[in-house]
Design an enzyme around this catalytic site. Structure first.
Site, short mmCIF file in Angstrom:
data_model
loop_
_atom_site.label_atom_id
_atom_site.label_comp_id
_atom_site.label_asym_id
_atom_site.label_seq_id
_atom_site.Cartn_x
_atom_site.Cartn_y
_atom_site.Cartn_z
N ASP A 1 2.27 -11.15 -15.39
CA ASP A 1 2.16 -12.60 -15.24
C ASP A 1 3.08 -13.34 -16.20
OD1 ASP A 1 0.42 -13.29 -13.11
OD2 ASP A 1 -1.20 -12.35 -14.21
N GLU B 1 -0.42 -14.11 -21.15
CA GLU B 1 0.18 -13.99 -19.82
C GLU B 1 0.95 -15.24 -19.42
OE1 GLU B 1 -2.52 -11.49 -16.95
OE2 GLU B 1 -3.76 -12.88 -18.11
N CYS C 1 -0.28 -4.54 -21.99
CA CYS C 1 -0.94 -3.83 -20.89
C CYS C 1 -0.26 -4.13 -19.55
CB CYS C 1 -2.42 -4.20 -20.82
SG CYS C 1 -2.69 -5.94 -20.47
N HIS D 1 0.83 -1.21 0.00
CA HIS D 1 0.00 0.00 0.00
C HIS D 1 0.86 1.25 0.00
CE1 HIS D 1 -4.31 -1.09 1.40
NE2 HIS D 1 -4.18 -1.04 0.09
C1 PEP Z 1 -0.39 -8.71 -16.28
O1 PEP Z 1 -0.32 -9.85 -15.80
O2 PEP Z 1 0.58 -8.14 -16.83
C2 PEP Z 1 -1.65 -7.96 -16.20
C3 PEP Z 1 -1.81 -6.84 -16.85
O3 PEP Z 1 -2.62 -8.47 -15.39
P1 PEP Z 1 -2.63 -8.30 -13.79
O4 PEP Z 1 -1.43 -7.45 -13.43
O5 PEP Z 1 -3.93 -7.67 -13.45
O6 PEP Z 1 -2.50 -9.73 -13.33
MG MG Z 2 -2.19 -10.81 -15.14
#
Ligand code: PEP
Ligand code: MG
Length: 856
Positions: free
Chosen positions: A734, A710, A781, A473
């Site tokens: 991931d 991922e 992303c 946090h």
């Molecule tokens: C990722 O795994 O890069 C992703 C964008 O998903 P999250 O971080 O929400 O697992």
């Molecule tokens: Mg992810």
């Protein structure tokens, strides 16, 4: 007659079992033996034999010698709670090993920091059949030294022996099923308690679980069942007094503490917290040394700052157990809570984003009856207000901890933070330390969220913590406040002198401990230039983004709330590339219904003013559990039911979510993104449901469906996934964890979890090439897209769309405008040829420096 010498399996100080700080071992409930306080980090076989069991937490190994002697080696005390962290088995169950073979390697630093004690009992668990003679004690020993001599006892006629494990009784049985609620299942200590009870009963008791059975008088056999919290076991008793015997064992199990055994009471936990401080000095991983006058840490919030050191100390607040009068203590607690409430409400008036979420959580907890009622009850029993509050908070924290839910970590730290806030008021300890001088670089062991939000943001230049993790946090708060922060710098940072000038480079992850005047002047100039650059970047942020040679790169935002959507729009986001819908589903008792979801998606769509909104379906399960979605217990949740797997496992939730997305207006603004895809069948199953829902809602248009890349699996077969989707979005967070086999939240590995690893880049390249071949969009992303230095590599690999942290949009757009596709491709090619993430980092940094020289 068996006669066996057991050799020392570890190097260290050999001591009698009495010195083990655990009554179960010291009281010989597991059996007779010796203990070793290790100086070495590898456990070896004390004799030739077969590996009977390796505890689920990897901290204990049982071996059966060829003579039938069972030896249990339990590394450290309370190490079951480490859940395998720091342990690396070098053998497997059923393996035949020779005396001296290495069995288990462990990280002494991790144990020194986290375990109650390193002392390792070496115990003969079926010692009632043998005579045991200790060869040595109270001296330093090496691996292979004589430790114990074990001889068979002469046979005595008339003595009834318990049957061996494969002689399960079947007649006159009493059977009872029991669910195991103990935090770590039937590990060494509970197993020993059961065995100790069963041994003294005339009846024969067996325990069945996971299709295996174990004689209840053998602790090792019970451990080998691998019973975990939540598992069901069957108790089977036969012979004389079977019913009573069964009841006795059942009572033993039920009487064992259910919650974390390490923190039996607040006093115990505070002692171990306090002693942890001294143990830390033994942990070399915390003692990072400066290199060229600079300390290296983990970036928790990007930025650059020059300022003066202000050291914040965590003061351990002493608490008296007994109170004066009930009325006095009760009123004192109410007054303290009220003072904390006023302060939090004041802070809340000016806070925004995650800071206001944290404050709201603290306000919520402050009046929670789960805390207030037990605290008042304790006061009524004569305890002081401080003692009662602390106990109430810690009891709830322990309950949350027992859920073993990674998402609870921050809730627990919120609770402990709140504990301190109330205790501070009760003890009269002021929060004066929060008053900062101008340009303060706050140095601390760790910070609590409440401490951070109460610091004067205007005067706070940066935060440097010895401990902490990049996803805590505090890290998120610092990022939302725009304050550069480095964490996990190690204990050396605490030796910085108060008021010393420091340069915090939370772009490169370094802290300059003693910059000279010239370096400070140069850093100041750099800061000024950055400020000017920021202003011009902000001015250009709303325009579409093209590389210097005219290739369109779309820059979207990652969102998880309406507030972020508004922020993204003002920062020039061209849409949302990833709406993490988990925010709607977590921390509530039941899932959001269709109208509620629609309302939220619609609001966000409107905040984006018609720009594309890519909504990711629920990404929970496994390591992101939610209460109304009870998933089966999993040994390795990150590899279990997660993402789209969970949605297909609970299609009712998915259907509601798809319906809500389809109903957002205007039709066509939304696209759907599926998380954690590993094969085309998952996409096809969702598409079938999507088609049904479209028919049901008479949805006329087409809605685009995309898959997240991922996992290495999805990257490698991206060309096949693309036949079923309209676009791909690469989740590098991931993808990095699964490619490198490193938990993304692992603080010890934080330095090595790097999406610029050539293996991760190769997978991105495979997915991007596949998308180009099929003329489909491929976005990134994951966190890598929000790293300015990584962006040229991603573009060079063929990425046309980035979805990033909203506040970074102006900067990343400005960077992209200086790039040419050709230079990015050359850089990407060289990156793919590197051997390590460090080499790629060096390469991209060099590129960035060159780039800024050329463009400035
Ligand atoms: C990722 O795994 O890069 C992703 C964008 O998903 P999250 O971080 O929400 O697992
Ligand atoms: Mg992810």
């Amino acid at each position: 007659m068996a006669n066996l010498k057991l050799l020392a399996p570890l190097e260290g100080w050999c001591a009698p079992l009495d010195e083990v700080p655990d009554p179960v071992f010291a009281g010989r409930m597991v059996g007779e033996g010796l203990a070793i306080d290790p100086t070495g980090n590898t456990l070896h076989a004390p004799c030739t034999g077969e590996v009977l069991s390796i505890a689920a937490g990897k901290h204990a190994i049982a071996l059966r010698s060829e003579e039938g002697i069972d030896v249990l080696m339990h590394v450290g005390i309370d190490t079951v709670g480490l859940a395998g962290e720091g342990f690396e088995p070098l053998t497997t169950v059923g393996a035949h090993v020779c005396a001296g073979d290495p069995l288990l390697r462990f990280d002494l630093n991790v144990l020194a920091e986290r375990a109650k004690s390193l002392i390792t009992p070496i115990i003969v668990t079926n010692g009632d059949q043998f005579e045991i003679e200790q060869s040595i004690s109270n001296r330093l020993i090496k691996v292979g030294d004589d430790l114990l001599t074990v001889r068979s006892k002469p046979k005595q006629d008339g003595i009834q022996r318990k049957p061996s494990e494969d002689q399960r009784p079947s007649k006159g049985q009493r059977i009872e099923r029991l669910s195991i609620a103990h935090e770590h299942g039937l590990h060494a200590r509970p197993a020993a308690l059961i065995a100790n009870r069963a041994k003294h009963l005339a009846a024969e008791i067996w325990i069945e679980a996971h299709g295996r059975s174990a004689n209840a008088s053998s602790a090792v056999a019970i451990m080998a069942l691998g019973v975990r919290c939540g598992d069901e076991i069957t108790l089977i008793a036969s012979g004389p007094d079977a019913a009573e015997a069964l009841q006795a064992v059942k009572e033993t199990i039920l009487a064992m503490p259910v919650l974390a055994e390490r923190a039996k009471s607040p006093e115990v936990s505070s002692v171990s917290e306090a002693s942890r401080g001294s143990d830390l000095s033994r942990s070399s991983s915390r003692v990072r040394e400066p290199h060229d006058g600079k300390l290296r840490g983990v970036i928790a919030s990007r930025g650059f700052a020059v300022g003066r050191a202000v050291k914040l100390h965590q003061v351990e607040i002493a608490v008296n157990e007994l109170g004066s009068s009930i009325a006095h203590e009760s009123a004192a607690l109410d007054r303290a809570r009220s003072a904390v409430r006023t302060r939090l409400e004041d802070l809340s008036a000016t806070a925004s984003g995650i800071a206001s979420d944290v404050i709201a959580a603290h306000l919520e907890f402050l009046d929670d009856s789960e805390l207030v009622v037990p605290a008042k009850r304790a006061i009524a029993q004569g305890k002081s207000a401080a003692f009662a509050w602390r106990k109430a908070v810690r009891d709830v924290a322990e309950k949350l901890r027992a859920l073993n839910d990674a998402r609870m970590t921050e809730r627990i730290s919120d609770l402990l933070d709140l504990e301190t806030q109330v205790l501070q008021v009760l003890s009269g300890a002021s929060a004066a330390q929060c008053e900062l001088p101008e340009r303060a670089v706050v140095i601390a062991e760790d910070l609590k969220p409440s401490q951070l939000v109460s610091l004067d943001a205007e005067r706070l230049s940066a935060i440097c913590l010895a401990a902490g993790g990049p996803t805590s946090h505090v890290a998120l708060l610092a990022a939302s406040m725009g304050v550069p922060a480095l964490v996990a710098l190690g204990d050396h940072v605490l030796t910085v002198k108060e008021d010393a000038w420091l340069i915090v480079d939370a772009e490169q992850g370094t802290l300059d401990l003693a910059p000279d005047e010239q370096t400070i002047a140069a850093a100041e100039e750099l800061l000024q230039q950055r400020e000017q650059r920021k202003n011009s970047e902000r001015a250009a942020a709303q325009q579409d983004c093209f590389t210097a040679d005219g290739t369109r790169i779309e820059v979207f935002a990652n969102l998880a709330s309406l507030a972020e959507a508004k922020l993204a729009a003002t920062n020039g986001a061209e849409g949302c590339g990833l709406l993490r819908t988990e925010f709607l589903f977590l921390e509530r008792a039941s899932p959001p219904d269709e109208p509620e979801q629609l309302r939220q998606y619609q609001d966000i769509a409107m905040a984006l003013k018609g720009r594309p909104l890519i909504i990711r379906t629920l990404d929970v399960g496994g390591d992101k559990p939610i209460p109304y979605l009870p998933l089966p217990a999993e040994e390795n949740p990150a590899l279990g039911l997660r993402g789209v797997r969970t949605s297909l496992w609970r299609p009712d939730l998915l259907r509601v979510q798809l319906k809500a997305i389809l109903r957002v207006e205007p039709a066509g603004q939304c696209r759907i993104l599926l998380p954690m895809v590993t094969d085309p069948g998952e996409i096809q199953a969702v598409r079938r449901m999507l088609d049904e829902v479209r028919r049901e809602l008479r949805y006329e248009g087409y809605i685009e469906l995309g898959a997240m890349i991922e996992t290495p699996a999805s990257a490698l077969i991206a060309n096949r996934l693309l036949r079923d989707v309209d676009f791909l979005s690469i989740g590098t967070n991931d993808l990095t964890q699964y490619t490198l086999a490193m938990d993304r939240g692992h603080s010890e590995l934080a330095h090595r979890i790097d999406g610029l690893h050539p293996a991760v880049l190769s997978l991105i390249s495979i997915a991007a090439t596949a998308a180009h071949q099929q003329n489909k969009v491929v976005a990134v992303c994951g966190g890598l897209a929000s790293e300015p230095a990584a962006v040229p590599v991603l573009i060079g690999l063929g990425i046309q769309e980035l979805s990033i942290v909203p506040t970074l949009i102006p900067r990343i757009k400005a960077n992209i405008r200086t790039l040419t596709i050709e230079s990015c491709q050359r850089l990407a090619q060289r990156a793919l040829e590197q051997e390590t993430a460090e080499q790629v980092r060096a390469l991209v940094n060099e590129f960035a420096e060159e780039q800024s020289r050329v463009t400035s």
